[in-house]
Design a protein around this motif. Structure first.
Motif, PDB file in Angstrom:
ATOM      1  N   ILE A   1     -19.092   4.559  13.975  1.00 35.01           N
ATOM      2  CA  ILE A   1     -17.627   3.591  14.062  1.00 35.01           C
ATOM      3  C   ILE A   1     -16.668   4.805  13.971  1.00 35.01           C
ATOM      4  O   ILE A   1     -15.823   4.561  14.577  1.00 35.01           O
ATOM      5  CB  ILE A   1     -17.941   2.609  13.575  1.00 35.01           C
ATOM      6  N   ILE A   2     -17.141   5.217  12.951  1.00 37.66           N
ATOM      7  CA  ILE A   2     -16.076   6.615  12.296  1.00 37.66           C
ATOM      8  C   ILE A   2     -15.746   7.336  13.102  1.00 37.66           C
ATOM      9  O   ILE A   2     -14.681   7.705  13.462  1.00 37.66           O
ATOM     10  CB  ILE A   2     -16.046   7.057  10.707  1.00 37.66           C
TER      11      ILE A   2
ATOM     12  N   TRP B   1     -14.844  -4.301   8.547  1.00 38.67           N
ATOM     13  CA  TRP B   1     -13.505  -3.537   8.985  1.00 38.67           C
ATOM     14  C   TRP B   1     -12.824  -4.917   9.703  1.00 38.67           C
ATOM     15  O   TRP B   1     -12.741  -5.849  10.130  1.00 38.67           O
ATOM     16  CB  TRP B   1     -13.488  -2.530   9.483  1.00 38.67           C
ATOM     17  N   ALA B   2     -11.513  -5.632   8.806  1.00 36.67           N
ATOM     18  CA  ALA B   2     -11.190  -6.448   8.790  1.00 36.67           C
ATOM     19  C   ALA B   2      -9.810  -6.166  10.188  1.00 36.67           C
ATOM     20  O   ALA B   2      -9.594  -6.883  10.422  1.00 36.67           O
ATOM     21  CB  ALA B   2     -10.602  -7.356   7.100  1.00 36.67           C
ATOM     22  N   SER B   3      -9.560  -4.882   9.829  1.00 29.80           N
ATOM     23  CA  SER B   3      -8.583  -4.688  11.209  1.00 29.80           C
ATOM     24  C   SER B   3      -8.624  -3.030  12.080  1.00 29.80           C
ATOM     25  O   SER B   3      -9.423  -2.856  10.732  1.00 29.80           O
ATOM     26  CB  SER B   3      -7.829  -5.477   9.869  1.00 29.80           C
ATOM     27  N   LYS B   4      -8.009  -3.118  12.559  1.00 32.31           N
ATOM     28  CA  LYS B   4      -7.700  -2.054  13.300  1.00 32.31           C
ATOM     29  C   LYS B   4      -7.362  -1.070  12.022  1.00 32.31           C
ATOM     30  O   LYS B   4      -7.989   0.584  11.822  1.00 32.31           O
ATOM     31  CB  LYS B   4      -7.127  -1.385  14.676  1.00 32.31           C
ATOM     32  N   TYR B   5      -6.358  -0.795  11.768  1.00 38.61           N
ATOM     33  CA  TYR B   5      -5.322  -0.361  10.615  1.00 38.61           C
ATOM     34  C   TYR B   5      -6.717   0.031   9.401  1.00 38.61           C
ATOM     35  O   TYR B   5      -6.539   1.931   8.760  1.00 38.61           O
ATOM     36  CB  TYR B   5      -4.319  -1.243   9.664  1.00 38.61           C
ATOM     37  N   ASP B   6      -7.507  -0.858   8.111  1.00 33.94           N
ATOM     38  CA  ASP B   6      -8.525  -0.740   7.645  1.00 33.94           C
ATOM     39  C   ASP B   6      -9.261   0.260   8.376  1.00 33.94           C
ATOM     40  O   ASP B   6      -9.895   1.056   7.146  1.00 33.94           O
ATOM     41  CB  ASP B   6      -8.886  -2.490   7.435  1.00 33.94           C
ATOM     42  N   LEU B   7      -9.157   0.367   9.615  1.00 37.06           N
ATOM     43  CA  LEU B   7     -10.853   0.788  10.335  1.00 37.06           C
ATOM     44  C   LEU B   7      -9.731   2.444   9.790  1.00 37.06           C
ATOM     45  O   LEU B   7     -10.679   3.530   9.487  1.00 37.06           O
ATOM     46  CB  LEU B   7     -11.412   0.838  11.117  1.00 37.06           C
ATOM     47  N   VAL B   8      -8.500   2.844  10.429  1.00 39.39           N
ATOM     48  CA  VAL B   8      -8.135   4.090  10.504  1.00 39.39           C
ATOM     49  C   VAL B   8      -8.050   4.904   9.127  1.00 39.39           C
ATOM     50  O   VAL B   8      -8.230   5.662   8.688  1.00 39.39           O
ATOM     51  CB  VAL B   8      -7.104   3.991  11.139  1.00 39.39           C
TER      52      VAL B   8
ATOM     53  N   LEU C   1      -9.415   8.362   8.506  1.00 33.96           N
ATOM     54  CA  LEU C   1      -8.730   9.227   8.122  1.00 33.96           C
ATOM     55  C   LEU C   1      -9.597   9.730   6.486  1.00 33.96           C
ATOM     56  O   LEU C   1      -9.488  11.300   5.995  1.00 33.96           O
ATOM     57  CB  LEU C   1      -7.235   8.709   7.359  1.00 33.96           C
ATOM     58  N   ALA C   2      -9.987   8.675   5.418  1.00 32.70           N
ATOM     59  CA  ALA C   2     -10.573   8.969   4.328  1.00 32.70           C
ATOM     60  C   ALA C   2     -11.728   9.904   4.860  1.00 32.70           C
ATOM     61  O   ALA C   2     -11.950  11.327   4.082  1.00 32.70           O
ATOM     62  CB  ALA C   2     -11.120   8.252   3.749  1.00 32.70           C
ATOM     63  N   TYR C   3     -12.843   9.550   5.671  1.00 28.12           N
ATOM     64  CA  TYR C   3     -13.797  10.488   5.964  1.00 28.12           C
ATOM     65  C   TYR C   3     -13.454  12.103   6.458  1.00 28.12           C
ATOM     66  O   TYR C   3     -14.694  12.924   5.799  1.00 28.12           O
ATOM     67  CB  TYR C   3     -14.132   9.691   6.984  1.00 28.12           C
ATOM     68  N   GLY C   4     -12.595  12.169   7.184  1.00 31.08           N
ATOM     69  CA  GLY C   4     -12.158  13.874   7.267  1.00 31.08           C
ATOM     70  C   GLY C   4     -11.612  14.076   6.052  1.00 31.08           C
ATOM     71  O   GLY C   4     -11.649  15.832   6.421  1.00 31.08           O
ATOM     72  N   PHE C   5     -10.485  13.703   5.377  1.00 29.49           N
ATOM     73  CA  PHE C   5     -10.089  14.491   4.288  1.00 29.49           C
ATOM     74  C   PHE C   5     -11.233  14.940   3.320  1.00 29.49           C
ATOM     75  O   PHE C   5     -11.169  15.994   3.006  1.00 29.49           O
ATOM     76  CB  PHE C   5      -8.852  13.716   3.558  1.00 29.49           C
ATOM     77  N   THR C   6     -12.410  13.815   2.978  1.00 28.48           N
ATOM     78  CA  THR C   6     -12.964  13.854   2.127  1.00 28.48           C
ATOM     79  C   THR C   6     -14.425  15.631   2.984  1.00 28.48           C
ATOM     80  O   THR C   6     -14.120  16.630   2.377  1.00 28.48           O
ATOM     81  CB  THR C   6     -14.330  13.215   2.075  1.00 28.48           C
TER      82      THR C   6
END
Length: 219
Positions: free
Chosen positions: A33-34, A69-76, A80-85
């Protein structure tokens, strides 16, 4: 993992009760999903990206996504955190003891490139800037967790060189960092190219203006 395998895991989650009371912790499904979200962010932008497209790309169902994820914003935010890590883990700390002053400066500038470890990052930045008025939190996430750490690394490198007596005490380091980071966007907008050689050119121009005179010729 194939679509059929993910479907089987989703069925297991439902029948075992793991899908209630919070996000199920199946790393393979979450990562699918991410990754789908990150691709859609680059291709479509936040506003045009839909949950329907994401679940189709990931090979999962809407309930599976919304259990996590409760919303599209939370998912995004998590995408982003996945990519930053991944970016932070892609390279070690700059070894100030093994590099000359100009080499350390050049390496820190090289790492400023938004496309470092993410070829679609320019589109991502552009999409989030376009959404700044409607969804300001996205740009703030990018600024805090993506731009900030990169710029901090360059600033810390320059301050370390100052302590070693290799960068002038009166050098305007904040402006140097801004110029270095902005050079990648300027180069991209002017040429549309991947940015090869930007760090070399920028360092070649800026180093003589900030280096203590005895170190100016270290190239």
């Amino acid at each position: 993992m194939t679509r059929d395998e993910r479907a089987a895991r989703e069925k297991d989650e439902k029948t075992s009760g793991r899908g209630t009371g919070g996000r199920p912790r199946d790393p393979a499904i979450e990562e699918a999903i991410i990754r789908a979200t990150r691709k859609r962010l680059i291709a479509d932008g936040y506003a045009q990206m839909t949950i329907g497209d994401i679940v189709a790309d990931a090979g999962v169902t809407r309930p599976t996504l919304y259990r996590r994820w409760a919303s599209k914003y939370d998912l995004v935010v998590d995408a982003l955190a996945y990519g930053f890590t991944a970016q932070r883990e892609a390279y070690p700390d700059i070894d100030m003891d093994e590099l000359t002053a100009v080499e350390a400066f050049r390496e820190a500038v090289r790492r400023l490139d938004p496309r470092y470890h993410n070829a679609g990052a320019m589109a991502l930045h552009g999409n989030f800037m376009a959404e700044a008025d409607r969804v300001p939190g996205l740009l703030e996430q990018l600024r805090e967790h993506g731009v900030g750490p990169r710029c901090d690394e360059l600033m810390n490198t320059l301050k370390g060189l100052q302590r070693r007596g290799e960068v002038r005490e009166d050098a305007d380091l904040e402006t140097v960092v801004t110029l270095c980071f902005g050079s990648y966007f300027a180069d991209y907008l002017r040429t549309g190219q991947p940015g090869a050689g930007v760090a070399d050119r920028v360092v070649g121009s800026l180093w003589p203006t900030i280096a203590v005179s005895t170190h100016c010729n270290e190239q």
